[in-house]
Design a protein around this motif. Structure first.
Motif, mmCIF file in Angstrom:
data_model
loop_
_atom_site.group_PDB
_atom_site.id
_atom_site.type_symbol
_atom_site.label_atom_id
_atom_site.label_comp_id
_atom_site.label_asym_id
_atom_site.label_seq_id
_atom_site.Cartn_x
_atom_site.Cartn_y
_atom_site.Cartn_z
ATOM 1 N N VAL A 16 60.644 -7.719 -8.012
ATOM 2 C CA VAL A 16 60.434 -6.327 -8.401
ATOM 3 C C VAL A 16 60.673 -5.480 -7.164
ATOM 4 O O VAL A 16 60.181 -5.795 -6.080
ATOM 5 C CB VAL A 16 58.996 -6.101 -8.923
ATOM 6 C CG1 VAL A 16 58.748 -4.642 -9.240
ATOM 7 C CG2 VAL A 16 58.730 -6.969 -10.138
ATOM 8 N N ASN A 17 61.426 -4.418 -7.339
ATOM 9 C CA ASN A 17 61.741 -3.518 -6.239
ATOM 10 C C ASN A 17 61.215 -2.131 -6.586
ATOM 11 O O ASN A 17 61.635 -1.539 -7.574
ATOM 12 C CB ASN A 17 63.258 -3.478 -6.017
ATOM 13 C CG ASN A 17 63.650 -2.625 -4.838
ATOM 14 O OD1 ASN A 17 62.861 -2.405 -3.930
ATOM 15 N ND2 ASN A 17 64.879 -2.151 -4.851
ATOM 16 N N LEU A 19 61.290 1.581 -5.760
ATOM 17 C CA LEU A 19 62.160 2.529 -5.081
ATOM 18 C C LEU A 19 61.333 3.593 -4.364
ATOM 19 O O LEU A 19 60.136 3.759 -4.615
ATOM 20 C CB LEU A 19 63.103 3.172 -6.094
ATOM 21 C CG LEU A 19 63.955 2.204 -6.917
ATOM 22 C CD1 LEU A 19 64.769 2.949 -7.952
ATOM 23 C CD2 LEU A 19 64.846 1.368 -6.009
ATOM 24 N N SER A 22 59.016 5.871 -6.143
ATOM 25 C CA SER A 22 57.730 5.390 -6.666
ATOM 26 C C SER A 22 56.555 6.107 -6.008
ATOM 27 O O SER A 22 55.460 6.136 -6.555
ATOM 28 C CB SER A 22 57.599 3.878 -6.478
ATOM 29 O OG SER A 22 57.507 3.537 -5.114
ATOM 30 N N HIS A 47 62.230 -10.533 -19.851
ATOM 31 C CA HIS A 47 62.949 -9.684 -18.895
ATOM 32 C C HIS A 47 63.689 -8.562 -19.614
ATOM 33 O O HIS A 47 63.597 -7.397 -19.242
ATOM 34 C CB HIS A 47 63.928 -10.517 -18.063
ATOM 35 C CG HIS A 47 64.772 -9.696 -17.163
ATOM 36 N ND1 HIS A 47 66.029 -9.280 -17.515
ATOM 37 C CD2 HIS A 47 64.531 -9.182 -15.939
ATOM 38 C CE1 HIS A 47 66.522 -8.551 -16.541
ATOM 39 N NE2 HIS A 47 65.641 -8.481 -15.573
ATOM 40 N N GLU A 51 62.886 -4.547 -19.316
ATOM 41 C CA GLU A 51 63.894 -3.579 -18.870
ATOM 42 C C GLU A 51 64.039 -2.439 -19.876
ATOM 43 O O GLU A 51 64.106 -1.274 -19.497
ATOM 44 C CB GLU A 51 65.245 -4.256 -18.668
ATOM 45 C CG GLU A 51 65.399 -4.893 -17.330
ATOM 46 C CD GLU A 51 66.849 -5.278 -17.055
ATOM 47 O OE1 GLU A 51 67.606 -5.574 -18.009
ATOM 48 O OE2 GLU A 51 67.197 -5.295 -15.871
ATOM 49 N N ARG A 55 62.980 1.584 -19.274
ATOM 50 C CA ARG A 55 63.910 2.701 -19.502
ATOM 51 C C ARG A 55 63.302 3.709 -20.467
ATOM 52 O O ARG A 55 63.348 4.918 -20.231
ATOM 53 C CB ARG A 55 65.242 2.182 -20.044
ATOM 54 C CG ARG A 55 66.194 1.682 -19.001
ATOM 55 C CD ARG A 55 67.599 1.476 -19.549
ATOM 56 N NE ARG A 55 67.637 0.594 -20.715
ATOM 57 C CZ ARG A 55 67.748 -0.733 -20.655
ATOM 58 N NH1 ARG A 55 67.821 -1.324 -19.492
ATOM 59 N NH2 ARG A 55 67.788 -1.451 -21.753
ATOM 60 N N SER A 60 61.938 4.875 -13.878
ATOM 61 C CA SER A 60 63.165 4.672 -13.111
ATOM 62 C C SER A 60 62.878 4.416 -11.638
ATOM 63 O O SER A 60 63.799 4.161 -10.863
ATOM 64 C CB SER A 60 64.076 5.895 -13.252
ATOM 65 O OG SER A 60 63.393 7.049 -12.818
ATOM 66 N N TRP A 61 61.650 4.437 -11.254
ATOM 67 C CA TRP A 61 61.238 4.230 -9.863
ATOM 68 C C TRP A 61 61.002 2.755 -9.535
ATOM 69 O O TRP A 61 60.628 2.416 -8.411
ATOM 70 C CB TRP A 61 59.979 5.042 -9.557
ATOM 71 C CG TRP A 61 58.934 4.979 -10.630
ATOM 72 C CD1 TRP A 61 58.798 5.841 -11.687
ATOM 73 C CD2 TRP A 61 57.913 4.004 -10.777
ATOM 74 N NE1 TRP A 61 57.749 5.442 -12.482
ATOM 75 C CE2 TRP A 61 57.174 4.318 -11.944
ATOM 76 C CE3 TRP A 61 57.530 2.881 -10.044
ATOM 77 C CZ2 TRP A 61 56.104 3.569 -12.381
ATOM 78 C CZ3 TRP A 61 56.451 2.140 -10.482
ATOM 79 C CH2 TRP A 61 55.751 2.480 -11.637
ATOM 80 N N VAL A 62 61.242 1.878 -10.509
ATOM 81 C CA VAL A 62 61.072 0.448 -10.285
ATOM 82 C C VAL A 62 62.271 -0.305 -10.858
ATOM 83 O O VAL A 62 62.832 0.088 -11.880
ATOM 84 C CB VAL A 62 59.753 -0.061 -10.910
ATOM 85 C CG1 VAL A 62 59.757 0.092 -12.412
ATOM 86 C CG2 VAL A 62 59.450 -1.481 -10.506
ATOM 87 N N GLN A 63 62.687 -1.354 -10.141
ATOM 88 C CA GLN A 63 63.761 -2.215 -10.613
ATOM 89 C C GLN A 63 63.209 -3.630 -10.731
ATOM 90 O O GLN A 63 62.435 -4.068 -9.880
ATOM 91 C CB GLN A 63 64.923 -2.257 -9.613
ATOM 92 C CG GLN A 63 65.632 -0.952 -9.426
ATOM 93 C CD GLN A 63 66.680 -1.071 -8.330
ATOM 94 O OE1 GLN A 63 66.441 -1.673 -7.299
ATOM 95 N NE2 GLN A 63 67.837 -0.481 -8.565
ATOM 96 N N PHE A 65 64.447 -7.728 -11.345
ATOM 97 C CA PHE A 65 65.601 -8.598 -11.247
ATOM 98 C C PHE A 65 65.305 -9.888 -11.980
ATOM 99 O O PHE A 65 64.247 -10.502 -11.779
ATOM 100 C CB PHE A 65 65.949 -8.868 -9.782
ATOM 101 C CG PHE A 65 66.345 -7.609 -9.069
ATOM 102 C CD1 PHE A 65 67.645 -7.141 -9.136
ATOM 103 C CD2 PHE A 65 65.413 -6.878 -8.355
ATOM 104 C CE1 PHE A 65 68.011 -5.970 -8.503
ATOM 105 C CE2 PHE A 65 65.770 -5.707 -7.709
ATOM 106 C CZ PHE A 65 67.071 -5.250 -7.785
#
Length: 92
Positions: A16-17, A19, A22, A47, A51, A55, A60-63, A65
């Motif tokens: 988890v990223n 951004l 955040s 997953h 995702e 959305r 949108s402040w987290v990604q 993978f």
């Protein structure tokens, strides 16, 4: 760390990223993210479901993978060694 690795793996998540944006996320949005992350386990493709929900909810402040197939095959005879290596990788 092993529990965290298992928690992510059960959801098909590699990492988890968070951004830089955040920092501006409201506490309610962070709570919403954690609930979605936790609830993802209930679905066939956690997953993908997560995702889509992120959305829809404007997170949108987290990604996130997706876990790679070779990670799932990574666990052989030395399960503890592999978990330790993976924990180190994730931590760094």
């Amino acid at each position: 760390m092993n529990n965290m690795i298992e928690y992510f793996a059960r959801r098909g998540i590699e990492s988890v990223n968070f951004l830089e944006s955040s920092r501006d996320a409201l506490p309610d949005n962070i709570l919403k993210f954690t609930r979605l992350f936790n609830d993802a386990i209930r679905y066939d493709n956690p997953h993908q479901w997560l995702e889509q929900k992120l959305r829809e909810e404007g997170c949108s402040w987290v990604q996130i993978f997706q876990q790679q197939d070779d990670d799932e095959k990574d666990y052989g005879e030395n399960l503890e060694d592999k978990r330790y290596e993976k924990a180190q990788k994730i931590l760094f």
